[in-house]
Design a protein around this motif. Structure first.
Motif, mmCIF file in Angstrom:
data_model
loop_
_atom_site.group_PDB
_atom_site.id
_atom_site.type_symbol
_atom_site.label_atom_id
_atom_site.label_comp_id
_atom_site.label_asym_id
_atom_site.label_seq_id
_atom_site.Cartn_x
_atom_site.Cartn_y
_atom_site.Cartn_z
ATOM 1 N N PRO A 20 0.797 -1.229 0.000
ATOM 2 C CA PRO A 20 0.000 0.000 0.000
ATOM 3 C C PRO A 20 0.830 1.280 0.000
ATOM 4 N N PHE A 21 2.111 1.187 0.351
ATOM 5 C CA PHE A 21 2.992 2.348 0.319
ATOM 6 C C PHE A 21 3.473 2.634 -1.105
ATOM 7 N N GLY A 22 3.204 1.697 -2.016
ATOM 8 C CA GLY A 22 3.663 1.834 -3.390
ATOM 9 C C GLY A 22 5.002 1.199 -3.652
ATOM 10 N N GLU A 87 5.029 -6.740 -15.201
ATOM 11 C CA GLU A 87 3.841 -7.187 -14.485
ATOM 12 C C GLU A 87 4.016 -7.004 -12.981
ATOM 13 N N LEU A 88 3.124 -6.219 -12.395
ATOM 14 C CA LEU A 88 3.088 -6.030 -10.950
ATOM 15 C C LEU A 88 1.822 -6.682 -10.421
ATOM 16 N N PHE A 89 1.801 -7.027 -9.122
ATOM 17 C CA PHE A 89 0.641 -7.711 -8.555
ATOM 18 C C PHE A 89 0.206 -7.039 -7.260
ATOM 19 N N PHE A 90 -1.112 -7.060 -7.026
ATOM 20 C CA PHE A 90 -1.724 -6.394 -5.873
ATOM 21 C C PHE A 90 -2.645 -7.362 -5.140
ATOM 22 N N LEU A 91 -2.642 -7.294 -3.819
ATOM 23 C CA LEU A 91 -3.573 -8.101 -3.032
ATOM 24 C C LEU A 91 -4.995 -7.889 -3.519
ATOM 25 N N ALA A 174 0.144 -0.719 7.621
ATOM 26 C CA ALA A 174 -0.899 -0.246 6.721
ATOM 27 C C ALA A 174 -2.240 -0.808 7.166
ATOM 28 N N TRP A 175 -3.244 0.062 7.249
ATOM 29 C CA TRP A 175 -4.582 -0.321 7.688
ATOM 30 C C TRP A 175 -5.603 0.110 6.643
ATOM 31 N N ALA A 182 -10.704 -0.886 11.294
ATOM 32 C CA ALA A 182 -9.425 -0.896 10.592
ATOM 33 C C ALA A 182 -8.944 -2.335 10.433
ATOM 34 N N LEU A 183 -8.574 -2.694 9.202
ATOM 35 C CA LEU A 183 -8.075 -4.036 8.914
ATOM 36 C C LEU A 183 -6.574 -3.975 8.666
ATOM 37 N N PRO A 184 -5.755 -4.689 9.451
ATOM 38 C CA PRO A 184 -4.313 -4.691 9.205
ATOM 39 C C PRO A 184 -3.995 -5.439 7.910
ATOM 40 N N TRP A 185 -3.150 -4.836 7.088
ATOM 41 C CA TRP A 185 -2.835 -5.376 5.754
ATOM 42 C C TRP A 185 -1.591 -6.244 5.781
ATOM 43 N N SER A 186 -1.579 -7.295 4.931
ATOM 44 C CA SER A 186 -0.359 -8.052 4.640
ATOM 45 C C SER A 186 -0.474 -8.558 3.211
ATOM 46 N N PHE A 187 0.628 -9.046 2.644
ATOM 47 C CA PHE A 187 0.581 -9.577 1.286
ATOM 48 C C PHE A 187 -0.360 -10.776 1.180
ATOM 49 N N ALA A 188 -0.560 -11.492 2.278
ATOM 50 C CA ALA A 188 -1.416 -12.679 2.272
ATOM 51 C C ALA A 188 -2.885 -12.351 2.488
#
Length: 225
Positions: A20-22, A87-91, A174-175, A182-188
Motif C-alpha cells: 500500500p505504500f507503493g 507485471e506487478l501484482f496487488f492483493l 498499513a490499515w 481498521a483491517l491490518p494489511w499483509s501480502f497474504a
C-alpha cells in the motif's frame, strides 16, 4: 492485458508485489490483480531496474485476459522480443488504489469509467463521461507516496471521516478502513478488524479518497470479509 503465467510454487518470488505504500517487494502471495507502471525490469535477470516507473499511467489490470493470452512475468513479452511492460501484482484493488494506481481502461473498462466519473465529481472536473486518463494520472502522480509525496498527519476525527476503501499508516502498519473498523494489511490478506487508530498518515492519494467518498466501490480481497 494478457494474463501472466503462474510462477512455479517452488520458485523464488520475483520482486513484483506492490504494497500500500507503493513499494515493490518480493513475496509469495500474488493477489487478485495485476498492473504496471511501464517497463522497469531486466528480462535477462528478471530483476527490477533502479527506476520504479517509466510512465505516470499506473494502472490496475485483470489477471485473466478475455482471449486467454498469457505473459511470462518479468520476461520478454513485447512482440519485438523486448521486455514489454513489467507485471506487478496487488492483493486487491484497495491496495492498488492506496499505492496510487487506477483501473485500466483496456481490460477493466467498467471499473475505469466508474472511477473516472467519481474522480471527476470529486475533483471538480467538467466531464460528462468522467475524467480522462492523462488528467487523472497527472493529479495522482503528485499525490503518490512512492513518487515522493508527503502525507500530512491525521487525527482521530480525520480517520473516523475516511470512506471505506481508504488506507492509512499507523505505527508503521498499513490499515484499510472498512465499515468503521481498521483491517491490518499483509501480502497474504487482511487481519481481524480493530478499532480505528487515533492518529496516522494517509496512504491512499487524497483525490482517490475523494473518489471513494463520491461512490467508487473498489474490489476487496476475500479476507476483508
Amino acid at each position: 492485458m494478457a494474463a501472466p503465467s503462474r510462477e512455479r510454487e517452488d520458485a523464488v518470488p520475483l520482486q513484483n508485489r506492490v504494497d500500500p505504500f507503493g513499494a515493490i517487494r518480493a513475496a509469495p502471495a500474488r493477489g487478485l490483480f495485476t498492473g504496471n507502471r511501464g517497463v522497469i525490469h531486466d528480462p535477462a535477470t528478471k530483476t527490477l531496474l533502479v527506476r520504479r516507473w517509466t510512465t505516470k499511467a499506473w494502472i490496475v489490470c485483470a489477471l485473466d485476459h478475455p482471449r486467454g493470452l498469457k505473459r511470462e512475468p518479468m520476461g520478454r513479452n513485447a512482440p519485438s522480443g523486448a521486455a514489454g511492460w513489467t507485471e506487478l501484482f496487488f492483493l486487491d484493488e484497495v491496495t492498488a488504489l492506496a499505492a496510487g494506481h487506477r483501473p485500466c481502461f483496456y481490460c477493466r473498462r467498467a471499473a475505469a469509467r466508474a472511477f473516472g466519473r467519481c474522480f471527476a465529481a470529486a475533483s471538480g472536473m467538467v466531464a460528462t463521461q468522467g475524467a480522462r486518463a492523462p488528467a487523472m494520472d497527472a493529479i495522482l502522480h503528485r499525490q503518490r507516496r512512492a513518487a515522493g509525496a508527503l502525507a500530512a498527519p491525521l487525527s482521530g476525527g480525520d480517520i473516523d471521516a475516511l470512506p471505506g476503501g481508504a488506507m492509512i499508516e499507523a505505527d508503521g502498519v498499513a490499515w484499510a478502513v472498512r465499515r468503521g473498523r481498521a483491517l491490518p494489511w499483509s501480502f497474504a490478506g487482511y487481519g481481524a478488524p480493530q478499532a480505528l487508530p487515533r492518529e496516522g498518515r494517509l496512504l491512499t492519494p487524497p483525490v482517490t479518497v475523494a473518489a471513494l467518498r463520491a461512490g467508487f466501490a473498489p474490489v476487496w480481497h476475500p479476507s476483508a470479509s
